[in-house]
Scaffold this motif. Structure first.
Motif, PDB file in Angstrom:
ATOM      1  N   GLU A 124       0.781  -1.484  -0.146  1.00  0.00           N
ATOM      2  CA  GLU A 124       0.048  -0.058  -0.051  1.00  0.00           C
ATOM      3  C   GLU A 124       1.084   1.117  -0.035  1.00  0.00           C
ATOM      4  O   GLU A 124       0.519   2.329  -0.886  1.00  0.00           O
ATOM      5  N   LEU A 125       1.883   1.157   0.850  1.00  0.00           N
ATOM      6  CA  LEU A 125       2.846   2.305   0.860  1.00  0.00           C
ATOM      7  C   LEU A 125       3.284   2.729  -0.784  1.00  0.00           C
ATOM      8  O   LEU A 125       3.385   3.829  -1.034  1.00  0.00           O
ATOM      9  N   VAL A 130       3.102   5.863  -5.673  1.00  0.00           N
ATOM     10  CA  VAL A 130       3.343   5.948  -7.019  1.00  0.00           C
ATOM     11  C   VAL A 130       2.102   6.747  -7.639  1.00  0.00           C
ATOM     12  O   VAL A 130       2.211   7.557  -8.285  1.00  0.00           O
ATOM     13  N   ILE A 131       0.877   6.454  -7.156  1.00  0.00           N
ATOM     14  CA  ILE A 131      -0.222   7.115  -7.575  1.00  0.00           C
ATOM     15  C   ILE A 131      -0.195   8.522  -7.106  1.00  0.00           C
ATOM     16  O   ILE A 131      -0.371   9.614  -7.945  1.00  0.00           O
ATOM     17  N   ALA A 132       0.243   8.661  -5.935  1.00  0.00           N
ATOM     18  CA  ALA A 132       0.328  10.272  -5.456  1.00  0.00           C
ATOM     19  C   ALA A 132       1.441  11.129  -6.270  1.00  0.00           C
ATOM     20  O   ALA A 132       1.233  12.333  -6.370  1.00  0.00           O
ATOM     21  N   LEU A 133       2.337  10.486  -6.476  1.00  0.00           N
ATOM     22  CA  LEU A 133       3.357  11.260  -7.185  1.00  0.00           C
ATOM     23  C   LEU A 133       3.336  11.220  -8.667  1.00  0.00           C
ATOM     24  O   LEU A 133       4.038  11.888  -9.546  1.00  0.00           O
ATOM     25  N   TRP A 134       2.428  10.214  -9.363  1.00  0.00           N
ATOM     26  CA  TRP A 134       2.420  10.353 -10.566  1.00  0.00           C
ATOM     27  C   TRP A 134       1.551  11.520 -11.327  1.00  0.00           C
ATOM     28  O   TRP A 134       0.461  11.921 -10.557  1.00  0.00           O
ATOM     29  N   PRO A 135       2.126  12.320 -11.916  1.00  0.00           N
ATOM     30  CA  PRO A 135       1.509  13.727 -12.366  1.00  0.00           C
ATOM     31  C   PRO A 135      -0.001  13.489 -12.967  1.00  0.00           C
ATOM     32  O   PRO A 135      -0.302  12.526 -13.708  1.00  0.00           O
ATOM     33  N   ASN A 136      -1.073  14.246 -12.268  1.00  0.00           N
ATOM     34  CA  ASN A 136      -2.289  14.259 -12.568  1.00  0.00           C
ATOM     35  C   ASN A 136      -3.036  12.773 -12.435  1.00  0.00           C
ATOM     36  O   ASN A 136      -4.199  12.666 -12.645  1.00  0.00           O
ATOM     37  N   ALA A 137      -2.536  11.755 -11.741  1.00  0.00           N
ATOM     38  CA  ALA A 137      -3.420  10.675 -11.386  1.00  0.00           C
ATOM     39  C   ALA A 137      -4.141  10.701 -10.469  1.00  0.00           C
ATOM     40  O   ALA A 137      -5.243   9.977 -10.457  1.00  0.00           O
ATOM     41  N   PHE A 147      -6.280   7.169 -15.418  1.00  0.00           N
ATOM     42  CA  PHE A 147      -6.819   6.554 -13.936  1.00  0.00           C
ATOM     43  C   PHE A 147      -6.170   5.145 -13.963  1.00  0.00           C
ATOM     44  O   PHE A 147      -5.586   4.604 -13.045  1.00  0.00           O
ATOM     45  N   TRP A 148      -6.658   4.196 -14.896  1.00  0.00           N
ATOM     46  CA  TRP A 148      -6.436   2.627 -15.099  1.00  0.00           C
ATOM     47  C   TRP A 148      -4.839   2.393 -15.262  1.00  0.00           C
ATOM     48  O   TRP A 148      -4.531   1.732 -14.628  1.00  0.00           O
ATOM     49  N   GLY A 149      -4.354   3.143 -16.398  1.00  0.00           N
ATOM     50  CA  GLY A 149      -2.726   3.057 -16.294  1.00  0.00           C
ATOM     51  C   GLY A 149      -2.197   3.261 -15.133  1.00  0.00           C
ATOM     52  O   GLY A 149      -1.056   2.635 -14.903  1.00  0.00           O
ATOM     53  N   ALA A 150      -2.104   4.430 -14.354  1.00  0.00           N
ATOM     54  CA  ALA A 150      -1.428   4.637 -13.195  1.00  0.00           C
ATOM     55  C   ALA A 150      -1.726   3.575 -11.937  1.00  0.00           C
ATOM     56  O   ALA A 150      -0.764   3.122 -11.208  1.00  0.00           O
TER      57      ALA A 150
END
Length: 184
Positions: A124-125, A130-137, A147-150
């Motif tokens: 979960e971490l 990764v989702i939090a750092l992925w631009p615009n995710a 959404f689905w790719g990230a």
């Protein structure tokens, strides 16, 4: 007898223990079972344990993201729901298997906590990081490929990072090594 000096031959000739499986409820068996796993953990075994954990995490994570996004919740409540559901579904899959072995619910719940907590936490971490750092995710919607790719990429990265953690834990008789004694 000290487990550290306990050899396979000595184990086979234990007085009164002709069948190793007959003393599952023996005090200290969890440590005893883990001792025989130590040092013999393949990457395949670790990957299977991680895949088991990933399945529960992915179900909870996706469900939480879908619910939060569909309800128009903000990023933080959606992420919290996704994490909570990841733990719920991760533990549930382990509980189901252990309960099938005829173990009472309290013992099965303890086994699930011991087997999955660190694995789910690491997963979960990494996944949410990764989702939090992925631009615009974090702002992507359900009908958005981002959404689905990230989400898919974050789960894949979490799998890769968590597999060595599970290998290390199983090799020390922890994590999914605790569950294996109930799969005879």
């Amino acid at each position: 007898m000290q487990h550290e000096t306990h050899t396979s031959h000595e184990h086979e000739n234990h007085d009164g223990h002709q069948d190793h499986h007959s003393h599952q409820d023996h005090a200290g068996h969890q440590h005893h079972a883990g001792h025989h796993t130590a040092g013999k953990v393949s990457w395949s075994m670790a990957a299977q344990a991680t895949l088991h954990c990933l399945t529960g995490c992915a179900i909870g994570e996706i469900l939480g993201m879908v619910i939060g996004t569909a309800l128009g919740w903000g990023n933080m409540p959606t992420m919290i729901l996704a994490i909570v559901l990841a733990f719920v579904f991760g533990y549930s899959l382990t509980l189901r298997g252990v309960l099938k072995a005829g173990v009472d619910f309290r013992t099965a719940f303890r086994v699930a906590l011991a087997a999955d907590t660190l694995s789910i936490a690491v997963m979960e971490l990494i996944d949410n990081g990764v989702i939090a750092l992925w631009p615009n995710a974090m702002d992507a919607h359900l009908d958005d490929l981002l959404f689905w790719g990230a989400l898919a990429a974050s789960l894949a990265i979490a799998f890769v990072v968590t597999t060595p953690v599970n290998r290390w834990m199983i090799g020390r008789g922890k994590g999914h090594a605790v569950v294996h004694q109930y799969h005879h």
